[in-house]
Write a protein that holds these residues in place. Structure first.
Motif, short mmCIF file in Angstrom:
data_model
loop_
_atom_site.label_atom_id
_atom_site.label_comp_id
_atom_site.label_asym_id
_atom_site.label_seq_id
_atom_site.Cartn_x
_atom_site.Cartn_y
_atom_site.Cartn_z
N GLU A 138 -61.02 28.73 15.28
CA GLU A 138 -60.90 28.49 16.72
C GLU A 138 -60.43 27.06 16.97
O GLU A 138 -60.84 26.13 16.27
N GLY A 139 -59.60 26.92 17.95
CA GLY A 139 -59.13 25.58 18.34
C GLY A 139 -58.35 24.87 17.26
O GLY A 139 -58.42 23.65 17.12
N VAL A 140 -57.59 25.65 16.49
CA VAL A 140 -56.79 25.05 15.41
C VAL A 140 -55.74 24.10 15.99
O VAL A 140 -55.41 23.08 15.39
N GLU A 141 -55.27 24.45 17.20
CA GLU A 141 -54.19 23.64 17.79
C GLU A 141 -54.63 22.19 18.01
O GLU A 141 -53.84 21.28 17.95
N GLY A 142 -55.90 22.02 18.28
CA GLY A 142 -56.37 20.67 18.57
C GLY A 142 -56.72 19.87 17.32
O GLY A 142 -56.94 18.67 17.42
N LEU A 143 -56.75 20.52 16.16
CA LEU A 143 -57.17 19.82 14.94
C LEU A 143 -56.02 19.01 14.37
O LEU A 143 -54.85 19.34 14.55
N ARG A 144 -56.41 18.00 13.62
CA ARG A 144 -55.39 17.09 13.10
C ARG A 144 -56.00 16.39 11.90
O ARG A 144 -57.09 15.81 11.98
N VAL A 145 -55.34 16.46 10.77
CA VAL A 145 -55.86 15.84 9.56
C VAL A 145 -54.76 14.99 8.94
O VAL A 145 -53.59 15.35 8.94
N SER A 146 -55.19 13.86 8.43
CA SER A 146 -54.25 12.94 7.80
C SER A 146 -54.53 12.90 6.31
O SER A 146 -55.65 12.64 5.89
N VAL A 147 -53.52 13.21 5.52
CA VAL A 147 -53.67 13.29 4.07
C VAL A 147 -52.76 12.26 3.45
O VAL A 147 -51.58 12.17 3.80
N SER A 148 -53.29 11.50 2.53
CA SER A 148 -52.44 10.54 1.82
C SER A 148 -52.43 10.92 0.34
O SER A 148 -53.44 11.35 -0.21
N PHE A 149 -51.27 10.80 -0.26
CA PHE A 149 -51.17 11.10 -1.68
C PHE A 149 -50.11 10.19 -2.28
O PHE A 149 -49.21 9.71 -1.58
N SER A 150 -50.25 9.96 -3.56
CA SER A 150 -49.29 9.08 -4.24
C SER A 150 -48.46 9.92 -5.20
O SER A 150 -48.94 10.90 -5.78
N LEU A 151 -47.24 9.52 -5.34
CA LEU A 151 -46.30 10.23 -6.21
C LEU A 151 -45.82 9.28 -7.29
O LEU A 151 -45.66 8.08 -7.05
N ASP A 152 -45.62 9.83 -8.47
CA ASP A 152 -45.06 8.98 -9.53
C ASP A 152 -43.55 8.93 -9.40
O ASP A 152 -42.97 9.53 -8.49
N SER A 153 -42.92 8.23 -10.32
CA SER A 153 -41.49 7.97 -10.16
C SER A 153 -40.65 9.24 -10.27
O SER A 153 -39.51 9.27 -9.83
N SER A 154 -41.23 10.30 -10.88
CA SER A 154 -40.46 11.53 -10.98
C SER A 154 -40.69 12.44 -9.79
O SER A 154 -40.12 13.52 -9.71
N GLY A 155 -41.53 12.00 -8.84
CA GLY A 155 -41.76 12.78 -7.63
C GLY A 155 -42.90 13.77 -7.77
O GLY A 155 -43.06 14.64 -6.92
N LYS A 156 -43.66 13.66 -8.86
CA LYS A 156 -44.80 14.57 -9.02
C LYS A 156 -46.06 13.90 -8.46
O LYS A 156 -46.17 12.66 -8.42
N LEU A 157 -46.99 14.77 -8.08
CA LEU A 157 -48.22 14.27 -7.49
C LEU A 157 -49.00 13.46 -8.52
O LEU A 157 -49.17 13.88 -9.66
N ASP A 158 -49.43 12.31 -8.10
CA ASP A 158 -50.19 11.42 -8.98
C ASP A 158 -51.62 11.36 -8.45
O ASP A 158 -51.89 10.69 -7.46
N GLY A 159 -52.50 12.09 -9.08
CA GLY A 159 -53.87 12.14 -8.59
C GLY A 159 -54.03 13.18 -7.50
O GLY A 159 -53.08 13.87 -7.12
#
Lengths: 353, 238
Positions: free
Chosen positions: A280-301
């Motif tokens: 319910e009320g998905v429209e009002g939700l908001r989440v901020s996600v931070s992630f780091s990428l290595d030099s090849s563009g793959k997820l780091d951690g």
């Protein structure tokens, strides 16, 4: 006809009157408030300076390259010598190279002692310079025999100095030695005299045959040299800055992702994202996600939630979206690896779709 | 080149303002088209009224004519008042009949020809009255768009000259001039469309009324022909 005409006039007047009142100026088109993008025009020089800055430096008004250090200014040397630092004391000579030179000189000088009597008479007819050449061959001849006897057993410099002193003693005997100037010329003569046939015979022959080709080669070489850029390719610059380094990267591809590249990343993430159904009320939700990428563009951690929406399932869906996209591979400009090494994405259902 | 007044950006763009901002030629074109529209509607209203009257008159006359009343009586009643349509054809025929027959015409063939001629003439006059001014509607219907287009072309030309002088291609500067020029075409179309529709409708009505009157004329001619045969032949026999 009168009825018709009057009716028509009244009809037109009525239509025009109504038209003038109701058909005023049409409502201006609502073009919408266009979002103005701040654009600053910078010269290529400024850009180059900007991207030459430090990646971790704070953003400053004035772009500046990394501060450089001035090399120490060395005062002009006062003493003659090969030393790096100017010292008044003479450097201690290194023994080994001199040994080799002298050892090499021996075989050459061996035949010389015999012709020595020959050069002596030759300079004599040349009037004045006669005394000068005499000492030089004499020294040579006298020096040379000494190495024969002494060099092999003990090549120490002390002995040399010891030997030099007898030479110096002998010099006044042979001639009054009018300075050093004439010296260079007589040895040349002496040498030519020593091997007159070989060098003189060879040189003219070579010169005559090779003169023309040499001249051509030389002129060609000169031309090539003239055309060549004599400036060094790199490393010759002296641009210095004492200012604090500004924000920038190593490459000149721009410090930030372009709008299109950001849109591409956003659309890719929104494609990977499946919003939890039924919440319910998905429209009002908001989440901020931070992630780091290595030099090849793959997820780091693991992606980190920097600002939670308060709904854990919603937050996890965002994290899963990042991981899912990582499996597929992010489409990112590889030459801007500096800019996307750390990414913060706001997952907002109303904006992502 | 004279300096041309160009509507300033943000100027009033109401229809009235556009008209006043327009150049002289465009203004004249617009006024002319407006006058044409007024006249067109005057004709349309007039024709619609007159055709309705004519149709009513035809119906009334036919009712009276086929009521079994004697032709003589009918002629007497109609001769005194103003007639229209079939009535006038009937009166014209009866007048000729009376003139010729009562004076004792010898040739029945000549009498028949004269009566037909008189009826044709009356029919033509009636049709002339009905068809009159319909040509103006046709002209307006075909020419008004062109006149309006001419006004537009002139107006756009003028505004382009003004733009060249202003050295600005901002749409807010360009738009009012073009809008006022287009107003001329709008007025032209406004005049032409009703004219074309009305022309087609009215000409169809006229042809209907015309065939109806022609039919009556033929019928009446046949009746008179029968009468001539009966009366002249009996008179000859007597």
């Amino acid at each position: 006809m009168k009825a018709g005409l009057s009716t028509s006039v009244i009809f037109h007047a009525a239509v025009l009157g109504v038209g003038l009142i109701s058909l005023g100026a049409p409502k201006p088109l609502d073009a919408g408030a266009t979002e103005s993008l701040p654009v600053s025009v910078i010269s290529s020089e400024e850009l180059a300076q900007m991207v030459q800055g430090d990646k971790t430096a704070a953003l400053s008004e004035k772009p500046a390259p990394k501060p450089t250090t001035k090399p120490d200014v060395k005062p002009d040397a006062q003493n003659i010598g090969d030393n790096d630092n100017d010292l008044s004391t003479p450097p201690t000579p290194e023994p080994s190279p001199r040994e080799v030179k002298q050892a090499a000189a021996q075989p050459e000088s061996e035949p010389t002692p015999e012709p020595t009597p020959v050069p002596a008479p030759e300079p004599a007819p040349k009037v004045e310079p006669t005394p000068k050449p005499e000492p030089t061959p004499a020294t040579e001849t006298k020096v040379e025999p000494t190495p024969k006897q002494e060099v092999k057993p003990e090549p120490t410099p002390e002995q040399k100095t010891a030997e030099v002193t007898p030479d110096a003693l002998k010099l006044p005997d042979s001639a009054p030695s009018p300075a050093m100037k004439p010296k260079p010329t007589p040895p040349a003569e002496a040498q030519t005299a020593k091997a007159p046939d070989k060098k003189e015979a060879e040189k003219p022959a070579e010169k005559k045959t090779a003169q023309k080709s040499d001249a051509k080669e030389k002129s060609l070489e000169d031309e090539v040299a003239m055309l060549l850029d004599k400036q060094k390719a790199s490393g010759g610059g002296a641009k210095r800055s004492s200012d604090q380094a500004s924000l920038g990267g190593k490459k000149t591809t721009g410090a930030k992702l372009s709008q299109g590249e950001m849109d591409a990343l956003r659309s890719q993430l929104s494609g990977c994202w499946s919003i939890p159904a039924g919440a319910e009320g998905v429209e009002g939700l908001r989440v901020s996600v931070s992630f780091s990428l290595d030099s090849s563009g793959k997820l780091d951690g693991r992606p980190q939630i920097t600002a939670s929406s308060g709904d854990t399932t919603f937050d996890q869906s965002a994290v899963r979206a990042v991981q899912k996209c990582d499996n597929a591979g992010f489409t990112l400009p590889m030459d801007k690896a500096d800019t996307w090494s750390q990414v913060v994405v706001n997952f907002d259902p109303s904006e992502m779709f | 080149m004279e300096t041309l007044h160009l509507a300033e950006p943000g100027a009033s763009v109401s229809v009235w303002a556009l008209f006043w901002q327009a150049g002289l030629i465009v203004k004249l074109v617009m006024i002319g088209l407006l006058a044409a529209s007024v006249w067109t509607w005057a004709i349309i209203i007039d024709k619609v009224i007159s055709y309705n009257r004519m149709r009513a008159a035809l119906n009334r006359f036919e009712q009276v004519f086929w009521s079994g009343q004697s032709l003589e009586q009918l002629y007497q009643s109609l001769n005194e008042k103003k007639t229209a349509g079939m009535g006038s054809i009937f009166v014209a025929a009866m007048r000729e009949w009376k003139k010729s027959f009562e004076k004792g015409a010898k040739s029945p063939l000549a009498l028949q020809t004269r009566i037909d001629k008189a009826m044709d003439l009356a029919l033509t006059r009636e049709m002339e009255g009905l068809e009159g001014r319909l040509g103006f509607l046709a002209t307006v219907g075909s020419a008004a768009p062109f006149i309006g287009l001419f006004g537009t072309v002139v107006g756009i030309m003028t505004s382009f000259q003004a733009i060249a002088g202003a050295q600005s291609t901002n749409l807010a500067v360009v738009a009012p001039g073009i809008a006022e020029a287009l107003l001329a075409t709008a007025i032209g179309l406004l005049a032409a469309i009703p004219a074309v529709i009305a022309y087609n409708k009215l000409s169809a009505d006229v042809s209907k009324i015309g065939t109806r009157m022609e039919g009556f004329a033929d019928e009446f001619s046949a009746i008179l022909s029968r009468q001539i045969d009966e009366k002249v032949v009996t008179r000859m026999a007597a």
